[in-house]
Design a protein around this motif. Structure first.
Motif, short mmCIF file in Angstrom:
data_model
loop_
_atom_site.label_atom_id
_atom_site.label_comp_id
_atom_site.label_asym_id
_atom_site.label_seq_id
_atom_site.Cartn_x
_atom_site.Cartn_y
_atom_site.Cartn_z
N GLU A 38 15.68 34.05 40.30
CA GLU A 38 16.05 35.40 40.44
C GLU A 38 15.07 36.14 39.48
O GLU A 38 14.77 37.32 39.87
N ALA A 39 15.16 35.72 38.28
CA ALA A 39 14.11 36.46 37.41
C ALA A 39 12.66 36.66 38.18
O ALA A 39 12.13 37.74 38.13
N ALA A 40 12.25 35.54 38.47
CA ALA A 40 10.80 35.54 39.33
C ALA A 40 10.66 36.27 40.17
O ALA A 40 9.77 37.21 40.30
N LYS A 41 11.61 36.52 41.37
CA LYS A 41 11.57 37.04 42.48
C LYS A 41 11.75 38.34 42.23
O LYS A 41 10.90 39.23 42.70
N THR A 42 12.71 38.92 41.19
CA THR A 42 13.09 40.32 41.20
C THR A 42 11.90 41.03 40.02
O THR A 42 11.48 42.02 40.44
N LEU A 43 11.64 40.28 38.91
CA LEU A 43 10.65 41.08 38.18
C LEU A 43 9.26 40.97 38.69
O LEU A 43 8.60 42.09 38.55
N PHE A 44 8.59 40.06 39.48
CA PHE A 44 7.42 40.10 40.09
C PHE A 44 7.52 41.21 41.24
O PHE A 44 6.63 42.04 41.18
N ALA A 45 8.64 41.36 42.07
CA ALA A 45 8.60 42.19 43.11
C ALA A 45 8.58 43.70 42.49
O ALA A 45 7.83 44.41 42.90
N TYR A 46 9.52 44.04 41.46
CA TYR A 46 9.72 45.12 41.14
C TYR A 46 8.14 45.44 40.47
O TYR A 46 7.79 46.46 40.54
N TYR A 47 7.76 44.92 39.43
CA TYR A 47 6.47 45.28 38.83
C TYR A 47 5.35 45.32 39.57
O TYR A 47 4.33 46.02 39.34
N ALA A 85 20.54 33.44 54.21
CA ALA A 85 21.67 34.45 54.21
C ALA A 85 21.83 34.60 52.54
O ALA A 85 22.15 35.58 52.12
N GLY A 86 21.84 33.34 51.90
CA GLY A 86 22.18 33.56 50.67
C GLY A 86 21.21 34.40 49.63
O GLY A 86 21.53 35.22 48.82
N HIS A 87 19.95 33.88 49.94
CA HIS A 87 18.71 34.55 49.27
C HIS A 87 18.62 36.24 49.63
O HIS A 87 18.51 36.90 48.79
N SER A 88 19.13 36.58 51.02
CA SER A 88 19.24 37.89 51.30
C SER A 88 20.18 38.76 50.64
O SER A 88 19.90 39.73 49.99
N LEU A 89 21.28 37.90 50.36
CA LEU A 89 22.28 38.33 49.63
C LEU A 89 22.07 38.70 48.20
O LEU A 89 22.44 39.68 47.57
N PHE A 90 21.45 37.87 47.52
CA PHE A 90 20.86 38.04 46.15
C PHE A 90 20.01 39.11 45.98
O PHE A 90 19.99 39.98 45.09
N GLY A 91 19.04 39.34 47.06
CA GLY A 91 18.23 40.39 46.99
C GLY A 91 18.90 41.90 47.34
O GLY A 91 18.62 42.90 46.43
N ALA A 92 19.82 41.65 48.12
CA ALA A 92 20.59 43.02 48.44
C ALA A 92 21.25 43.40 47.24
O ALA A 92 21.33 44.82 46.85
N GLY A 93 22.07 42.46 46.58
CA GLY A 93 22.67 42.81 45.48
C GLY A 93 22.00 43.38 44.37
O GLY A 93 22.43 44.30 43.63
N SER A 94 20.97 42.63 44.08
CA SER A 94 19.92 43.34 43.02
C SER A 94 19.35 44.64 43.44
O SER A 94 19.47 45.47 42.23
N ALA A 95 19.11 44.81 44.56
CA ALA A 95 18.52 46.09 44.92
C ALA A 95 19.56 47.12 44.88
O ALA A 95 19.20 48.39 44.28
N ALA A 96 20.84 46.82 45.36
CA ALA A 96 21.89 47.74 45.45
C ALA A 96 22.13 48.23 43.97
O ALA A 96 22.36 49.49 43.61
N VAL A 97 22.37 47.34 42.72
CA VAL A 97 22.77 47.78 41.64
C VAL A 97 21.49 48.34 40.77
O VAL A 97 21.78 49.29 40.24
N LEU A 98 20.19 48.14 41.23
CA LEU A 98 18.99 48.53 40.67
C LEU A 98 19.09 50.07 41.17
O LEU A 98 18.84 51.15 40.40
N LEU A 99 19.34 50.35 42.37
CA LEU A 99 19.52 51.85 43.06
C LEU A 99 20.52 52.40 42.41
O LEU A 99 20.34 53.49 42.15
N LEU A 100 21.69 51.90 42.36
CA LEU A 100 22.80 52.78 41.65
C LEU A 100 22.80 53.17 40.28
O LEU A 100 23.29 54.05 39.91
N THR A 101 22.13 52.28 39.69
CA THR A 101 22.08 52.32 37.79
C THR A 101 20.58 52.49 37.44
O THR A 101 20.56 52.65 36.32
N SER A 102 19.60 52.55 38.30
CA SER A 102 18.43 52.85 38.10
C SER A 102 18.01 51.75 36.88
O SER A 102 17.00 52.00 36.09
#
Length: 140
Positions: A38-47, A85-102
């Motif tokens: 999750e750290a690799a996918k999320t951090l690299f995608a974001y940055y 399905a699982g990795h899509s869920l993890f990405g949607a969860g990360s994106a939703a919380v990022l969107l809601l909380t910045s």
């Protein structure tokens, strides 16, 4: 860019997960593995400005391909479907919380929590299935 990041993160995660399995054993499935993925996918995608959900989904498709190749031991299409399905869920969860909380870090934490919970649930289901199957063999 999204696809390239997903492919690179899948390769990195595969190598790291093998390393974790070798040195930590199966416990890495419900500890270090999900955190690093999750750290690799999320951090690299974001940055790198890639779409978080797309990176996670493509990663899931790549993992599904690996699962499909292993299908003789995993039981058909269930594992590949659950990877996507699982990795899509993890990405949607990360994106939703990022969107809601910045907050990137809260988004990352959400993805990690979802992935850890998912892996614990899968490990428990497999353990129950194995226990039930072994019980059936003992009692004809």
């Amino acid at each position: 860019m999204d696809y390239i990041i997903a492919i690179l993160m899948a390769g990195l995660s595969f190598l790291l997960n093998r390393l974790f399995l070798r040195y930590l054993g199966p416990v890495s499935i419900i500890s270090a593995g999900p955190v690093v993925e999750e750290a690799a996918k999320t951090l690299f995608a974001y940055y790198l400005g890639a779409d978080l959900i797309t990176v996670h989904m493509v990663f899931g498709v790549i993992e599904a391909g690996y699962d499909w190749q292993q299908k003789s031991t995993s039981g058909g299409i269930t594992a590949p479907f659950l990877s996507i399905a699982g990795h899509s869920l993890f990405g949607a969860g990360s994106a939703a919380v990022l969107l809601l909380t910045s907050s990137l870090w809260l988004g990352l934490a959400a993805g990690i929590a979802l992935h850890l919970a998912y892996n614990v649930a899968v490990v428990r289901l497999l353990a129950d299935k194995t226990a039930n199957n072994s019980g059936k063999r003992d009692n004809p």
